[in-house]
Design an enzyme around this catalytic site. Structure first.
Site, short mmCIF file in Angstrom:
data_model
loop_
_atom_site.label_atom_id
_atom_site.label_comp_id
_atom_site.label_asym_id
_atom_site.label_seq_id
_atom_site.Cartn_x
_atom_site.Cartn_y
_atom_site.Cartn_z
N GLN A 97 40.12 15.97 4.08
CA GLN A 97 39.37 16.58 5.07
C GLN A 97 39.79 16.81 6.40
O GLN A 97 39.46 17.16 7.23
CB GLN A 97 37.73 16.28 4.92
CG GLN A 97 37.34 16.24 3.67
CD GLN A 97 35.98 15.33 3.72
OE1 GLN A 97 34.69 15.55 4.10
NE2 GLN A 97 36.06 13.87 3.35
N HIS A 115 40.31 21.22 5.16
CA HIS A 115 39.60 21.69 6.40
C HIS A 115 40.67 22.42 7.28
O HIS A 115 40.52 22.64 8.54
CB HIS A 115 38.82 20.65 6.96
CG HIS A 115 37.72 20.54 6.12
ND1 HIS A 115 36.72 19.31 6.45
CD2 HIS A 115 37.18 21.24 5.17
CE1 HIS A 115 35.92 19.38 5.54
NE2 HIS A 115 35.99 20.39 4.62
N CYS A 126 43.55 39.92 11.36
CA CYS A 126 44.71 40.28 10.52
C CYS A 126 45.01 39.40 9.65
O CYS A 126 45.87 39.58 8.85
CB CYS A 126 45.52 41.00 11.38
SG CYS A 126 46.62 39.84 12.26
N GLY A 182 37.40 6.50 3.51
CA GLY A 182 37.00 6.85 5.00
C GLY A 182 36.10 8.32 5.04
O GLY A 182 36.57 8.76 5.86
N SER A 184 32.26 9.96 4.87
CA SER A 184 30.68 9.75 4.51
C SER A 184 30.16 10.57 3.35
O SER A 184 29.02 10.31 3.18
CB SER A 184 30.03 10.02 5.85
OG SER A 184 30.27 11.28 6.26
N ASN A 208 35.74 1.81 1.87
CA ASN A 208 34.73 2.37 3.42
C ASN A 208 34.23 1.27 3.68
O ASN A 208 33.58 0.24 2.63
CB ASN A 208 33.74 3.39 2.92
CG ASN A 208 33.15 4.14 4.00
OD1 ASN A 208 32.81 3.54 4.96
ND2 ASN A 208 33.24 5.73 4.01
N GLU A 210 31.41 0.98 5.15
CA GLU A 210 29.92 1.19 4.98
C GLU A 210 29.53 1.72 3.51
O GLU A 210 30.45 2.43 2.76
CB GLU A 210 29.49 2.25 6.12
CG GLU A 210 29.96 2.04 7.49
CD GLU A 210 28.97 0.84 8.17
OE1 GLU A 210 28.09 0.68 7.77
OE2 GLU A 210 29.50 0.21 9.05
N ALA A 226 40.20 1.01 5.62
CA ALA A 226 41.34 1.45 4.84
C ALA A 226 42.60 0.99 4.93
O ALA A 226 43.49 0.77 4.19
CB ALA A 226 41.26 3.16 5.00
P1 NAD Z 1 32.52 11.24 8.81
O1 NAD Z 1 32.63 11.05 10.43
O2 NAD Z 1 31.45 11.98 8.22
O3 NAD Z 1 32.85 9.75 8.17
C1 NAD Z 1 33.66 8.62 8.57
C2 NAD Z 1 33.48 7.73 7.27
O4 NAD Z 1 34.47 6.86 7.75
C3 NAD Z 1 32.36 6.88 7.42
O5 NAD Z 1 31.73 6.72 6.04
C4 NAD Z 1 32.69 5.38 8.06
O6 NAD Z 1 31.92 4.59 7.26
C5 NAD Z 1 34.07 5.50 7.49
N1 NAD Z 1 34.89 4.28 8.20
C6 NAD Z 1 34.98 4.16 9.51
N2 NAD Z 1 36.12 3.44 9.68
C7 NAD Z 1 36.63 3.27 8.50
C8 NAD Z 1 38.00 2.68 8.41
N3 NAD Z 1 38.65 1.93 9.25
N4 NAD Z 1 38.59 2.72 7.08
C9 NAD Z 1 37.71 3.32 6.18
N5 NAD Z 1 36.68 4.06 6.50
C10 NAD Z 1 36.05 4.16 7.37
O7 NAD Z 1 33.93 11.84 8.44
P2 NAD Z 1 34.07 12.94 7.13
O8 NAD Z 1 33.38 12.28 5.90
O9 NAD Z 1 35.67 13.04 7.03
O10 NAD Z 1 33.45 14.22 7.20
C11 NAD Z 1 33.50 14.81 8.21
C12 NAD Z 1 34.54 15.96 9.08
O11 NAD Z 1 35.31 15.14 9.89
C13 NAD Z 1 35.38 16.67 8.24
O12 NAD Z 1 35.23 17.73 8.27
C14 NAD Z 1 36.70 16.49 8.89
O13 NAD Z 1 37.47 17.55 9.21
C15 NAD Z 1 36.31 16.03 9.93
N6 NAD Z 1 37.10 15.18 11.19
C16 NAD Z 1 38.41 14.96 11.16
C17 NAD Z 1 39.10 13.96 11.87
C18 NAD Z 1 40.72 13.93 11.55
O14 NAD Z 1 41.15 14.78 11.29
N7 NAD Z 1 41.28 12.59 12.06
C19 NAD Z 1 38.41 13.18 12.72
C20 NAD Z 1 36.91 13.56 13.01
C21 NAD Z 1 36.54 14.61 12.07
#
Ligand code: NAD
Length: 240
Positions: A97, A115, A126, A182, A184, A208, A210, A226
């Site tokens: 994602q 994403h 276009c 990683g 949610s 994860n 959490e 992770a």
């Molecule tokens: P989210 O923010 O909803 O969840 C993040 C998850 O990561 C949580 O469950 C948290 O407990 C867990 N987490 C935190 N630290 C961690 C670690 N060190 N190791 C493993 N897990 C850990 O993010 P999501 O579920 O990816 O979904 C939300 C959206 O976030 C997606 O659409 C994505 O495109 C976007 N996003 C992407 C980035 C990126 O590209 N790096 C950054 C922010 C958001």
């Protein structure tokens, strides 16, 4: 960890479904975590298709800020471990994602960026798409039709690219082990991919720190970061 080692060694197709938590130790904030971006910003104003149509310059400013932040970051030990595991498990895939390009930078293959990618641009008029280049300015204009270009990411309110989504379902439905790392699992429709894997009787391994709604039903719920856990999973492939 030993039953997990057996599953991994025997597996014919491993899948890594990743979310923003895997990039946290690279220095990129998550969306919903403790220090998540959405604690500071309102996604409906900055990351939705309606916000983009109302005020493309504002949305672009936010994405240029994130591009700058992300361009200074490097793959974490977790990204690198996945890439190493993939070298040993040829038929494995990364369904991410994340938009940060870090799986590519880590040398992973078979990546589907569900994403999109923050360093790309696309034209909703276009269909033109390319890499973003700073000389394009903000908001950039399409060289083909002159319309305002969109960041190459899926904004809230948009559908996923159909071809990528269909391929992700095919891959999830045919894997025998899925690592859910990683995320949610709050964002739809990506959060249903573990169900496709489960229908194929795949082993589900969540990584994860959490709990999520998947934790209770996962075959392995590995609570930790992770970057700590994935190198250990790579080590499992090494021990005889
Ligand atoms: P989210 O923010 O909803 O969840 C993040 C998850 O990561 C949580 O469950 C948290 O407990 C867990 N987490 C935190 N630290 C961690 C670690 N060190 N190791 C493993 N897990 C850990 O993010 P999501 O579920 O990816 O979904 C939300 C959206 O976030 C997606 O659409 C994505 O495109 C976007 N996003 C992407 C980035 C990126 O590209 N790096 C950054 C922010 C958001």
């Amino acid at each position: 960890m030993y039953p997990l080692r057996d599953f991994l060694i025997k597996s014919k197709r491993a899948v890594f479904l990743t979310g923003s938590g895997i990039s946290k130790e690279s220095g990129i904030p998550t969306f919903r975590g403790k220090d998540g971006l959405w604690k500071q910003y309102d996604p409906s104003k900055l990351a939705s298709i309606s916000a983009f149509l109302d005020n493309p310059a504002l949305v672009w400013e936010f994405y240029r800020y994130r591009q700058d932040l992300i361009s200074k970051c490097h793959p974490s030990r977790a990204h690198l471990a996945i890439s190493q595991i993939q070298k040993e498990k040829e038929n494995s895939w990364v369904l991410t994602q994340n938009v940060d390009n870090l799986h590519n930078q880590a040398g992973s293959k078979n990546i589907i960026e569900l994403h999109g990618n923050i360093f790309r641009i696309s034209c909703i008029n276009c269909g033109y798409n390319d890499n973003y280049n700073v000389i394009m300015g903000v908001p950039p204009r399409c060289p083909k039709c002159g319309d305002v270009l969109k960041p190459g990411v899926v904004l809230f309110g948009e559908s996923l690219p159909q071809k990528d989504w269909a391929k992700a379902i095919e891959i999830a439905s045919s894997c025998d082990i899925m690592f859910v790392v990683g995320t949610s699992l709050n964002v739809s429709p990506v959060n249903i991919l573990p169900s496709y894997a489960k229908e194929n009787n795949a082993v589900i391994v969540e990584i994860n720190p959490e709990l999520t709604w998947l934790s209770e039903s996962a075959d392995f719920s590995l609570k930790g970061s992770a970057s700590d856990v994935l190198p250990k999973i790579h080590d499992l492939l090494k021990c005889g």
